[in-house]
Each structure stands twice: as structure tokens, then as C-alpha cells.
Design an enzyme around this catalytic site. Structure first.
Site, short mmCIF file in Angstrom:
data_model
loop_
_atom_site.label_atom_id
_atom_site.label_comp_id
_atom_site.label_asym_id
_atom_site.label_seq_id
_atom_site.Cartn_x
_atom_site.Cartn_y
_atom_site.Cartn_z
N ASN A 112 0.87 -1.18 0.00
CA ASN A 112 0.00 0.00 0.00
C ASN A 112 0.91 1.23 0.00
O ASN A 112 1.50 1.56 1.02
CB ASN A 112 -0.89 -0.03 1.24
CG ASN A 112 -1.68 1.26 1.42
OD1 ASN A 112 -1.76 2.08 0.52
ND2 ASN A 112 -2.28 1.41 2.60
N LYS A 143 0.07 4.26 -0.28
CA LYS A 143 -0.55 5.46 0.29
C LYS A 143 -0.30 6.65 -0.65
O LYS A 143 -0.35 6.49 -1.85
CB LYS A 143 -0.03 5.71 1.71
CG LYS A 143 -0.18 4.45 2.56
CD LYS A 143 0.05 4.66 4.02
CE LYS A 143 -0.13 3.32 4.73
NZ LYS A 143 -0.04 3.44 6.19
N HIS A 166 -9.57 1.16 4.67
CA HIS A 166 -8.30 1.30 5.39
C HIS A 166 -8.51 2.23 6.59
O HIS A 166 -9.29 3.18 6.52
CB HIS A 166 -7.23 1.86 4.45
CG HIS A 166 -5.88 1.85 5.05
ND1 HIS A 166 -5.45 2.83 5.91
CD2 HIS A 166 -4.86 0.96 4.95
CE1 HIS A 166 -4.22 2.55 6.30
NE2 HIS A 166 -3.84 1.42 5.73
N GLU A 177 -6.88 4.61 7.72
CA GLU A 177 -6.68 6.05 7.47
C GLU A 177 -7.92 6.66 6.84
O GLU A 177 -8.24 7.83 7.08
CB GLU A 177 -5.43 6.25 6.59
CG GLU A 177 -4.17 6.01 7.42
CD GLU A 177 -2.98 5.52 6.64
OE1 GLU A 177 -2.98 5.59 5.39
OE2 GLU A 177 -2.02 5.03 7.28
N GLU A 201 -5.51 -5.03 10.51
CA GLU A 201 -4.45 -4.05 10.77
C GLU A 201 -4.76 -3.31 12.06
O GLU A 201 -5.55 -2.36 12.06
CB GLU A 201 -4.38 -3.03 9.63
CG GLU A 201 -4.05 -3.63 8.28
CD GLU A 201 -3.53 -2.57 7.32
OE1 GLU A 201 -2.36 -2.65 6.95
OE2 GLU A 201 -4.28 -1.65 6.98
N GLY A 219 2.38 2.21 10.72
CA GLY A 219 3.33 3.31 10.59
C GLY A 219 4.02 3.70 11.90
O GLY A 219 4.65 4.75 11.98
N SER A 248 3.28 -2.10 10.19
CA SER A 248 4.73 -2.11 10.35
C SER A 248 5.38 -3.45 10.00
O SER A 248 6.36 -3.84 10.64
CB SER A 248 5.12 -1.69 11.77
OG SER A 248 4.65 -0.38 12.05
#
Ligand code: PGA
Length: 251
Positions: free
Chosen positions: A9, A11, A95, A97, A167, A173, A213
Site C-alpha cells: 500500500n 498510500k 483502510h 486512514e 491491521e 506506521g 509495520s
């Protein structure tokens, strides 16, 4: 029985030139890979160029999001059919985010999922708890609600193509990975929920990816877990060598 899937991904990173350089470096590295699926989800504007650069290679291309209507007056949105026509085979949905910054809910996840399937894209539905939710002992409740809401209206016949990505938000991250045992515990439980929704046969075919991560140093132990069928990789997918190391996990 379940072919592993390693998905990158990207991003909102890389220029068009950088995306092209990545493909030049990455495609020859992985041309021999047949026993695992490789996916890159770049920013949507690079999908067509990357799909062309990866044509004839094992590298597949996916979107990071998809709109729920097939066409119409929806300024700025992109449909599953459009993504497919540019060379995408997969799309991420929900996702964290997008849930955190763009108002994504389980209801909109579900609308996107139905649209992706209609448009011939393989959906990767993302779920996961925040740190506060984990510390409050709510991990299973949160993921259960996300799964049931996101997968509403799906039948056993279409379920087995759907990919789930677990996730934990606190691991994305941050450099903090769930231990393989922590991840396996949630993955096994997700498969139990999927079994309840779709039956054992479909649930045993569905791939459940771990994300948060993931690095070359952590992938082997994660992939050794029986219910971890691949990874959704953010930061470490931006570099060809580190993404190659991840997809060449042992086992
Ligand atoms: P990360 O991102 O690997 O950089 O933690 C994972 C993701 O957000 O999918």
C-alpha cells in the site's frame, strides 16, 4: 490451499517517475515468483502506467479505494469499472486512514465492497482496533462489528474471493508490530466469525492478511502462523529490495 498474498500500500507517496523506476527495479526481481500473489496499490493516477509496466509479470495492481456507484455525476470519484479498465485487479476498502480522516463507516465500506465485486475487482476489506480499544479489551467486539457491517449482504458464493486485512491501528506506521501470537489470535477469531457468516468451506478459502509495520525482519514469524495468509505492507513496500524481501518470506 490459500495462496499467500503480499500487498503493498503506497498510500500518498512517489511521483510518476519514481513509480516507473520502482517497476523497472522490482519486476525483474520477482519474475520467477509463482507460489504467492504480489500486489501493489499505488496512488490511483499511476495505476495505468504501473499496470503496463508490470504486464506479463507476476505483479498485480490494485487501487486504495473505490466509489460505490458505477457512474454518474459524482465529481472526483472513481468507479470499480474505471479502475478495472485501467488495469487494476484489486482494491483496498476501509483502510483505517480512510476511517480516521475521511469519515469511512462500516456502511460505506459495505457499499464499496458490493461495488467492487460488481465491477470485477477483488476487495481487500481492512479492519482493526485502535490502541484505546485494545487496552479497553474491546478488540474482538470492534473487529466483529467491522466485519459484520462491512460484509453485510454477501453470500457464501461470493465470499471466498474477498480478502480481509487485519491491521491494528496502533501498529500502522508506528514501528510497533503485533507479535505473531497476538496477530494469530485475532486472525483465528476472524476466521471463526467468517465461518459463522459464510460456512466453513468459504471461510477456509478466504485470505486474511496482517498489516501494521510489517518488515523483512518480522514477516517470517508472522507467515508461520496458520491463519496469517499474507501481509498488507505500507512503508516497507516503497523500496523494491525491502518489498522483495518481504514477499520472499520463508515457509
Ligand atoms: P505500515 O502500513 O506497514 O507502514 O505500518 C500498513 C498499512 O497502513 O496498510
Amino acid at each position: 490451499m490459500r495462496k499467500p498474498l503480499i500487498a503493498g500500500n503506497w498510500k500518498m507517496f512517489k511521483s510518476l517517475d519514481e513509480a516507473g523506476s520502482f517497476a523497472e527495479d522490482f519486476v525483474p526481481r520477482v519474475s520467477d515468483v509463482t507460489d504467492r500473489d504480489i500486489l501493489i496499490c499505488p496512488p490511483v493516477v499511476y495505476i495505468q502506467a504501473l499496470a503496463q509496466a508490470c504486464e506479463g509479470s507476476p505483479v498485480m495492481i490494485g487501487a486504495q479505494n473505490v466509489f460505490w456507484e458505477d457512474q454518474g455525476a459524482y465529481t472526483g470519484e472513481i468507479s470499480a469499472g474505471m479502475l478495472k479498465s485501467c488495469g487494476a485487479d484489486y482494491t483496498l476498502i476501509g483502510h483505517s486512514e480512510r476511517r480516521q480522516y475521511f469519515g469511512e463507516t462500516d456502511e460505506t465500506v459495505n457499499k464499496r465492497l458490493l461495488a467492487a465485486l460488481r465491477g470485477g475487482l477483488i476487495p481487500i476489506v481492512c479492519v482493526g482496533e485502535t490502541l484505546e480499544e485494545r487496552e479497553a479489551g474491546k478488540t474482538f467486539d470492534v473487529v466483529d462489528t467491522q466485519l459484520r457491517g462491512g460484509l453485510a449482504g454477501i453470500g457464501a458464493a461470493e465470499a471466498d474471493t474477498i480478502v480481509i486485512a487485519y491491521e491494528p491501528v496502533w501498529a500502522i506506521g508506528t514501528g510497533k508490530t503485533a507479535t505473531p501470537q497476538m496477530a494469530q489470535e485475532v486472525h483465528a477469531w476472524i476466521r471463526t466469525v467468517l465461518t459463522g457468516l459464510f460456512g466453513a468451506a468459504a471461510a477456509s478459502e478466504m485470505r486474511i492478511l496482517y498489516g501494521g509495520s510489517v518488515k523483512g525482519e518480522t514477516i517470517d514469524a508472522l507467515m508461520a502462523q496458520s491463519d496469517i495468509d499474507g501481509a498488507l505492507v505500507g512503508g516497507a513496500s516503497l523500496d523494491a529490495a525491502s518489498f522483495e524481501r518481504i514477499l520472499r518470506f520463508k515457509g
